[in-house]
Design a protein around this motif. Structure first.
Motif, PDB file in Angstrom:
ATOM      1  N   GLN A 154       0.847  -1.190   0.000  1.00  0.00           N
ATOM      2  CA  GLN A 154       0.000   0.000   0.000  1.00  0.00           C
ATOM      3  C   GLN A 154       0.887   1.246   0.000  1.00  0.00           C
ATOM      4  O   GLN A 154       1.763   1.387   0.859  1.00  0.00           O
ATOM      5  CB  GLN A 154      -0.895  -0.024   1.231  1.00  0.00           C
ATOM      6  N   TYR A 155       0.632   2.126  -0.960  1.00  0.00           N
ATOM      7  CA  TYR A 155       1.394   3.365  -1.099  1.00  0.00           C
ATOM      8  C   TYR A 155       0.521   4.567  -0.746  1.00  0.00           C
ATOM      9  O   TYR A 155      -0.685   4.440  -0.544  1.00  0.00           O
ATOM     10  CB  TYR A 155       1.913   3.505  -2.541  1.00  0.00           C
ATOM     11  N   PHE A 156       1.156   5.739  -0.750  1.00  0.00           N
ATOM     12  CA  PHE A 156       0.466   6.982  -0.411  1.00  0.00           C
ATOM     13  C   PHE A 156      -0.835   7.142  -1.203  1.00  0.00           C
ATOM     14  O   PHE A 156      -1.872   7.498  -0.650  1.00  0.00           O
ATOM     15  CB  PHE A 156       1.393   8.176  -0.653  1.00  0.00           C
ATOM     16  N   GLU A 157      -0.782   6.862  -2.499  1.00  0.00           N
ATOM     17  CA  GLU A 157      -1.946   7.051  -3.361  1.00  0.00           C
ATOM     18  C   GLU A 157      -3.117   6.143  -2.988  1.00  0.00           C
ATOM     19  O   GLU A 157      -4.251   6.405  -3.375  1.00  0.00           O
ATOM     20  CB  GLU A 157      -1.560   6.800  -4.833  1.00  0.00           C
ATOM     21  N   ASP A 158      -2.852   5.078  -2.238  1.00  0.00           N
ATOM     22  CA  ASP A 158      -3.888   4.117  -1.854  1.00  0.00           C
ATOM     23  C   ASP A 158      -4.623   4.500  -0.570  1.00  0.00           C
ATOM     24  O   ASP A 158      -5.634   3.891  -0.236  1.00  0.00           O
ATOM     25  CB  ASP A 158      -3.267   2.723  -1.659  1.00  0.00           C
ATOM     26  N   ILE A 159      -4.115   5.483   0.152  1.00  0.00           N
ATOM     27  CA  ILE A 159      -4.666   5.867   1.454  1.00  0.00           C
ATOM     28  C   ILE A 159      -5.747   6.919   1.260  1.00  0.00           C
ATOM     29  O   ILE A 159      -5.517   7.942   0.610  1.00  0.00           O
ATOM     30  CB  ILE A 159      -3.567   6.428   2.381  1.00  0.00           C
ATOM     31  N   GLU A 160      -6.915   6.682   1.851  1.00  0.00           N
ATOM     32  CA  GLU A 160      -8.026   7.627   1.732  1.00  0.00           C
ATOM     33  C   GLU A 160      -8.377   8.238   3.088  1.00  0.00           C
ATOM     34  O   GLU A 160      -8.429   7.527   4.099  1.00  0.00           O
ATOM     35  CB  GLU A 160      -9.261   6.911   1.193  1.00  0.00           C
ATOM     36  N   VAL A 161      -8.626   9.538   3.082  1.00  0.00           N
ATOM     37  CA  VAL A 161      -9.100  10.213   4.289  1.00  0.00           C
ATOM     38  C   VAL A 161     -10.407   9.549   4.722  1.00  0.00           C
ATOM     39  O   VAL A 161     -11.268   9.251   3.892  1.00  0.00           O
ATOM     40  CB  VAL A 161      -9.303  11.721   4.033  1.00  0.00           C
ATOM     41  N   GLY A 162     -10.518   9.297   6.009  1.00  0.00           N
ATOM     42  CA  GLY A 162     -11.719   8.665   6.553  1.00  0.00           C
ATOM     43  C   GLY A 162     -11.606   7.158   6.693  1.00  0.00           C
ATOM     44  O   GLY A 162     -12.439   6.537   7.351  1.00  0.00           O
ATOM     45  N   SER A 163     -10.605   6.557   6.063  1.00  0.00           N
ATOM     46  CA  SER A 163     -10.476   5.099   6.187  1.00  0.00           C
ATOM     47  C   SER A 163     -10.112   4.737   7.623  1.00  0.00           C
ATOM     48  O   SER A 163      -9.404   5.460   8.310  1.00  0.00           O
ATOM     49  CB  SER A 163      -9.472   4.544   5.181  1.00  0.00           C
ATOM     50  N   GLU A 166      -7.811   1.245  17.363  1.00  0.00           N
ATOM     51  CA  GLU A 166      -8.629   1.713  16.242  1.00  0.00           C
ATOM     52  C   GLU A 166      -7.954   2.967  15.714  1.00  0.00           C
ATOM     53  O   GLU A 166      -7.517   3.815  16.496  1.00  0.00           O
ATOM     54  CB  GLU A 166     -10.056   2.050  16.690  1.00  0.00           C
ATOM     55  N   THR A 167      -7.882   3.065  14.396  1.00  0.00           N
ATOM     56  CA  THR A 167      -7.252   4.225  13.794  1.00  0.00           C
ATOM     57  C   THR A 167      -8.120   4.755  12.651  1.00  0.00           C
ATOM     58  O   THR A 167      -8.863   4.002  12.024  1.00  0.00           O
ATOM     59  CB  THR A 167      -5.824   3.887  13.303  1.00  0.00           C
ATOM     60  N   GLU A 168      -8.024   6.063  12.421  1.00  0.00           N
ATOM     61  CA  GLU A 168      -8.747   6.714  11.331  1.00  0.00           C
ATOM     62  C   GLU A 168      -7.828   7.728  10.675  1.00  0.00           C
ATOM     63  O   GLU A 168      -7.188   8.533  11.359  1.00  0.00           O
ATOM     64  CB  GLU A 168      -9.996   7.422  11.840  1.00  0.00           C
ATOM     65  N   VAL A 169      -7.790   7.703   9.350  1.00  0.00           N
ATOM     66  CA  VAL A 169      -6.983   8.661   8.590  1.00  0.00           C
ATOM     67  C   VAL A 169      -7.706  10.001   8.589  1.00  0.00           C
ATOM     68  O   VAL A 169      -8.861  10.099   8.163  1.00  0.00           O
ATOM     69  CB  VAL A 169      -6.725   8.171   7.149  1.00  0.00           C
ATOM     70  N   LEU A 170      -7.013  11.034   9.055  1.00  0.00           N
ATOM     71  CA  LEU A 170      -7.592  12.379   9.143  1.00  0.00           C
ATOM     72  C   LEU A 170      -7.217  13.267   7.965  1.00  0.00           C
ATOM     73  O   LEU A 170      -7.996  14.132   7.563  1.00  0.00           O
ATOM     74  CB  LEU A 170      -7.117  13.067  10.428  1.00  0.00           C
ATOM     75  N   GLU A 171      -6.013  13.061   7.429  1.00  0.00           N
ATOM     76  CA  GLU A 171      -5.507  13.967   6.396  1.00  0.00           C
ATOM     77  C   GLU A 171      -4.382  13.268   5.633  1.00  0.00           C
ATOM     78  O   GLU A 171      -3.633  12.492   6.219  1.00  0.00           O
ATOM     79  CB  GLU A 171      -4.972  15.212   7.102  1.00  0.00           C
ATOM     80  N   THR A 172      -4.282  13.548   4.350  1.00  0.00           N
ATOM     81  CA  THR A 172      -3.142  13.092   3.553  1.00  0.00           C
ATOM     82  C   THR A 172      -2.639  14.270   2.723  1.00  0.00           C
ATOM     83  O   THR A 172      -3.425  15.113   2.283  1.00  0.00           O
ATOM     84  CB  THR A 172      -3.523  11.938   2.590  1.00  0.00           C
ATOM     85  N   ARG A 173      -1.324  14.308   2.546  1.00  0.00           N
ATOM     86  CA  ARG A 173      -0.758  15.333   1.663  1.00  0.00           C
ATOM     87  C   ARG A 173       0.614  14.877   1.177  1.00  0.00           C
ATOM     88  O   ARG A 173       1.347  14.209   1.909  1.00  0.00           O
ATOM     89  CB  ARG A 173      -0.668  16.694   2.336  1.00  0.00           C
ATOM     90  N   ARG A 174       0.895  15.220  -0.022  1.00  0.00           N
ATOM     91  CA  ARG A 174       2.209  14.901  -0.585  1.00  0.00           C
ATOM     92  C   ARG A 174       3.225  15.886  -0.010  1.00  0.00           C
ATOM     93  O   ARG A 174       2.923  17.073   0.131  1.00  0.00           O
ATOM     94  CB  ARG A 174       2.178  14.990  -2.110  1.00  0.00           C
ATOM     95  N   SER A 175       4.382  15.413   0.304  1.00  0.00           N
ATOM     96  CA  SER A 175       5.441  16.282   0.816  1.00  0.00           C
ATOM     97  C   SER A 175       5.854  17.278  -0.264  1.00  0.00           C
ATOM     98  O   SER A 175       6.091  16.895  -1.417  1.00  0.00           O
ATOM     99  CB  SER A 175       6.650  15.446   1.246  1.00  0.00           C
ATOM    100  N   ALA A 176       5.934  18.553   0.114  1.00  0.00           N
ATOM    101  CA  ALA A 176       6.343  19.582  -0.839  1.00  0.00           C
ATOM    102  C   ALA A 176       7.838  19.494  -1.151  1.00  0.00           C
ATOM    103  O   ALA A 176       8.261  19.718  -2.277  1.00  0.00           O
ATOM    104  CB  ALA A 176       6.015  20.966  -0.276  1.00  0.00           C
ATOM    105  N   SER A 177       8.635  19.117  -0.170  1.00  0.00           N
ATOM    106  CA  SER A 177      10.084  19.074  -0.356  1.00  0.00           C
ATOM    107  C   SER A 177      10.601  17.704  -0.779  1.00  0.00           C
ATOM    108  O   SER A 177      11.708  17.601  -1.288  1.00  0.00           O
ATOM    109  CB  SER A 177      10.788  19.508   0.929  1.00  0.00           C
ATOM    110  N   ARG A 178       9.805  16.662  -0.553  1.00  0.00           N
ATOM    111  CA  ARG A 178      10.218  15.287  -0.883  1.00  0.00           C
ATOM    112  C   ARG A 178       9.092  14.603  -1.650  1.00  0.00           C
ATOM    113  O   ARG A 178       8.296  13.880  -1.077  1.00  0.00           O
ATOM    114  CB  ARG A 178      10.537  14.506   0.395  1.00  0.00           C
TER     115      ARG A 178
END
Length: 148
Positions: A2-11, A102-114
């Motif tokens: 699973q990569y960054f692109e596979d992670i959804e907010v709210g999952s 239990e965990t919940e994804v709150l936010e995702t963002r691509r690194s601006a510098s990396r």
């Protein structure tokens, strides 16, 4: 994987089953948090805890063990973490407790510098066998992107 692109907010995910033992509580405290209420029932009896309790740092370590076990089964391209926010120890953890997460994804963002990595902000909640929340924190995870 699973990569960054596979992670959804709210999952959300639920995982873990960690048996808290007296020997482990005392050993951890003796090494890392030797406060009397983490070392003996007698010392803890007159405190808020009322009896021997696990160090909050031990609760964090047990949570990390459950998280890594979960990540091994649900392989993520994890790159570590720059830290956690809002750590709260809500209730004592005692020998004999069984912990789960239990965990919940709150936010995702691509690194601006990396650009080869993304940042995932998640809320972690840890519960005992009675479904009482004992600890929460917000984690900031680094994860590889599929597109590099």
């Amino acid at each position: 994987m699973q990569y960054f692109e596979d992670i959804e907010v709210g999952s959300k995910a639920s995982f873990g089953d960690y048996a808290v033992t007296r020997d482990e509580v005392v050993a951890f405290a003796g090494q890392y948090d030797p406060q009397p209420f983490h070392l003996s029932d007698e010392a803890a009896a007159g405190t808020y805890f009322g009896r021997l309790s696990a160090s909050g740092w031990h609760t964090c370590a047990m949570t990390m063990a459950m998280l890594v076990a979960h990540m091994k089964v649900h392989a993520q391209a994890s790159l570590g973490s720059p830290g956690i926010d809002e750590l709260r120890w809500l209730k004592p953890v005692y020998p004999g407790d069984r912990l789960r997460c239990e965990t919940e994804v709150l936010e995702t963002r691509r690194s601006a510098s990396r650009p080869e990595m993304g940042i995932i902000k998640s809320r972690m909640a840890v519960f005992n066998q009675d479904d009482v929340m004992v600890m929460t924190f917000v984690s900031n995870g680094l994860i590889a992107t599929r597109e590099r």
